[in-house]
Design a protein around this motif. Structure first.
Motif, mmCIF file in Angstrom:
data_model
loop_
_atom_site.group_PDB
_atom_site.id
_atom_site.type_symbol
_atom_site.label_atom_id
_atom_site.label_comp_id
_atom_site.label_asym_id
_atom_site.label_seq_id
_atom_site.Cartn_x
_atom_site.Cartn_y
_atom_site.Cartn_z
ATOM 1 N N LYS A 282 0.829 -1.206 0.000
ATOM 2 C CA LYS A 282 0.000 0.000 0.000
ATOM 3 C C LYS A 282 0.859 1.250 0.000
ATOM 4 C CE LYS A 282 -3.952 2.145 2.327
ATOM 5 N NZ LYS A 282 -4.930 2.030 3.446
ATOM 6 N N GLY A 283 2.039 1.136 0.619
ATOM 7 C CA GLY A 283 2.963 2.260 0.665
ATOM 8 C C GLY A 283 3.952 2.277 -0.491
ATOM 9 N N ALA A 316 9.050 6.445 5.713
ATOM 10 C CA ALA A 316 8.819 6.128 7.122
ATOM 11 C C ALA A 316 7.322 6.044 7.421
ATOM 12 C CB ALA A 316 9.485 7.170 8.009
ATOM 13 N N LYS A 317 6.555 6.957 6.852
ATOM 14 C CA LYS A 317 5.096 6.915 7.046
ATOM 15 C C LYS A 317 4.502 5.662 6.422
ATOM 16 C CE LYS A 317 4.467 11.936 7.327
ATOM 17 N NZ LYS A 317 3.905 13.151 6.653
ATOM 18 N N ALA A 318 5.059 5.213 5.302
ATOM 19 C CA ALA A 318 4.569 3.995 4.662
ATOM 20 C C ALA A 318 4.939 2.748 5.460
ATOM 21 C CB ALA A 318 5.129 3.893 3.249
ATOM 22 N N LEU A 319 6.080 2.796 6.149
ATOM 23 C CA LEU A 319 6.520 1.658 6.948
ATOM 24 C C LEU A 319 5.757 1.534 8.262
ATOM 25 C CD1 LEU A 319 10.383 2.039 6.456
ATOM 26 C CD2 LEU A 319 9.060 0.009 5.814
ATOM 27 N N ARG A 320 5.251 2.628 8.784
ATOM 28 C CA ARG A 320 4.629 2.609 10.117
ATOM 29 C C ARG A 320 3.472 1.611 10.225
ATOM 30 N NH1 ARG A 320 4.390 5.963 14.677
ATOM 31 N NH2 ARG A 320 3.185 4.793 16.232
ATOM 32 N N PRO A 321 2.533 1.533 9.270
ATOM 33 C CA PRO A 321 1.463 0.534 9.405
ATOM 34 C C PRO A 321 1.979 -0.903 9.427
ATOM 35 C CG PRO A 321 0.860 2.202 7.798
ATOM 36 C CD PRO A 321 2.312 2.407 8.102
ATOM 37 N N ALA A 322 3.074 -1.170 8.715
ATOM 38 C CA ALA A 322 3.650 -2.515 8.739
ATOM 39 C C ALA A 322 4.231 -2.822 10.119
ATOM 40 C CB ALA A 322 4.725 -2.646 7.666
ATOM 41 N N LEU A 323 4.896 -1.845 10.727
ATOM 42 C CA LEU A 323 5.394 -2.032 12.093
ATOM 43 C C LEU A 323 4.242 -2.270 13.058
ATOM 44 C CD1 LEU A 323 8.173 0.703 12.473
ATOM 45 C CD2 LEU A 323 8.504 -1.767 12.412
ATOM 46 N N ASP A 324 3.190 -1.487 12.917
ATOM 47 C CA ASP A 324 2.056 -1.582 13.833
ATOM 48 C C ASP A 324 1.305 -2.906 13.678
ATOM 49 O OD1 ASP A 324 2.697 0.910 14.789
ATOM 50 O OD2 ASP A 324 1.159 1.975 13.633
ATOM 51 N N ALA A 325 1.535 -3.610 12.575
ATOM 52 C CA ALA A 325 0.870 -4.899 12.353
ATOM 53 C C ALA A 325 1.608 -6.052 13.034
ATOM 54 C CB ALA A 325 0.753 -5.179 10.857
ATOM 55 N N THR A 326 2.732 -5.752 13.686
ATOM 56 C CA THR A 326 3.507 -6.797 14.353
ATOM 57 C C THR A 326 3.594 -6.508 15.851
ATOM 58 O OG1 THR A 326 5.641 -5.690 14.008
ATOM 59 C CG2 THR A 326 4.870 -7.160 12.271
ATOM 60 N N ASN A 327 3.899 -7.542 16.615
ATOM 61 C CA ASN A 327 3.912 -7.464 18.073
ATOM 62 C C ASN A 327 5.310 -7.057 18.556
ATOM 63 O OD1 ASN A 327 3.135 -7.727 20.785
ATOM 64 N ND2 ASN A 327 3.679 -9.896 20.848
ATOM 65 N N LEU A 328 5.571 -5.760 18.544
ATOM 66 C CA LEU A 328 6.879 -5.232 18.899
ATOM 67 C C LEU A 328 6.874 -4.632 20.302
ATOM 68 C CD1 LEU A 328 7.735 -3.416 15.554
ATOM 69 C CD2 LEU A 328 8.469 -5.688 16.276
#
Length: 332
Positions: A282-283, A316-328
């Motif tokens: 999407k990003g 970085a804005k495009a990567l943020r949803p991918a980070l938020d989709a994982t349990n970090l």
């Protein structure tokens, strides 16, 4: 303790477990009596749950390793993991016209940790296509397992591969000798002396930090983010601290005009994989690889490499949803 490969250690567990169960079945009443007679016996709660924790160490513990490899490393995770960097500073790799810096995607390593049952080695070696067969032969000759072979980049010149390694031994020198044999089959240069202060990163790092919700670190002109997962990962019962490489890594290399090339590695569980793919696409971020790094990790992690070139903050804005989709782990 003699050298034992990770696979051999795992295969040894089954017959020992069967013998233990038979013994318990035959002597159940005696076992109960013994337990009751020793209520103050020390119990290792981690071991009782099958979790073998790494033991804190000192520089002296790893001197046989550093002497063998001619390289030193740094400690991570409260001195439980000793990690030696093995960057390919000798290579001049390009991908889609971008000259790849070692810190973007050419940084191999060997990480060591001491446990009750021996020293565990995990690492990632960056090798050229012509070096790969000789590296494989050297690792196999020394009983070091290759647990993954893949690429971090799509189009690249010259062709480069990344191979993950895994082994356990009672003698850390034996592990170091295996890594040394593999390094001798490559043109990986000797360890370089520190070159002074970090060069500036010509990107809007404050904007990137804000978009990702975390603060990056400058490393050789690269803006780097290393993020651990929230849950504990284990491999064959050994707790794996993040310094072993079980982390999400995001790297921004400046390419001019505020733009960056991004490359890195998401660590995900199976239910997260499709969510991360969808968020990246999407990003406008390209998918490079989806793979495993080892054989028996729990919960089962998958790793995903990615690539894009664009404005640094936009990426970085495009990567943020991918980070938020994982349990970090939460940002600190």
């Amino acid at each position: 303790m003699p050298f034992i490969t990770a696979g051999a250690a795992r295969r040894a567990v089954a017959p020992l477990t069967a013998m233990l169960l038979l013994a318990l079945a035959a002597c159940g009443s005696a076992t109960t009596a013994t337990t009751a007679a020793a209520p103050d016996a020390e119990i290792d709660s981690d071991a009782s749950h099958g979790h073998n924790q790494p033991i804190p160490t000192t520089e002296a513990d790893w001197k046989p390793v550093t002497d063998t490899l001619g390289r030193t490393g740094t400690f991570g995770d409260n001195n439980t993991v000793y990690r030696i960097p093995l960057p390919r500073t000798d290579l001049h790799v390009t991908s889609y016209g971008v000259a790849i810096k070692p810190g973007l995607s050419l940084g191999g390593y060997a990480a060591f940790a001491k446990y009750r049952d021996g020293v565990v080695l995990m690492g990632d070696l960056v090798v050229t296509e012509t070096e790969l067969p000789k590296v494989t032969d050297a690792l196999q000759a020394h009983g070091i397992e290759q647990t993954a072979l893949h690429k971090h980049l799509l189009q690249q010149d010259p062709p480069v591969w990344w191979t993950h390694v895994d082994a356990i031994s009672g003698n850390p020198t034996v592990l170091a000798q295996g890594i040394k044999a593999a390094l001798d089959a490559t043109a990986i240069p000797p360890a370089a002396a520190p070159s002074g202060p970090q060069p500036p990163v010509h990107l809007d790092t404050a904007g990137i930090d804000k978009a990702l919700g975390r603060k990056g670190t400058a490393d050789g002109g690269i803006d780097k983010f290393t993020i651990a997962r929230a849950e504990t990962l284990t491999d064959d019962g050994h707790v794996l601290p993040p310094t072993f490489g079980v982390t999400t890594g995001i790297n921004f290399q400046p390419v001019g005009g505020g733009k960056a090339a991004i490359n890195g590695d998401f660590v995900m569980t199976a239910p997260e994989v499709q969510k991360v793919i969808q968020a990246l696409r999407k990003g406008g971020i390209d998918l490079v690889e989806v793979h495993n790094h080892s054989f028996t990790e729990q919960p089962r992690p998958f790793y995903m490499h990615f690539w894009a070139v664009d404005d640094g903050v936009t990426l970085a804005k495009a990567l943020r949803p991918a980070l938020d989709a994982t349990n970090l782990r939460p940002a600190t």
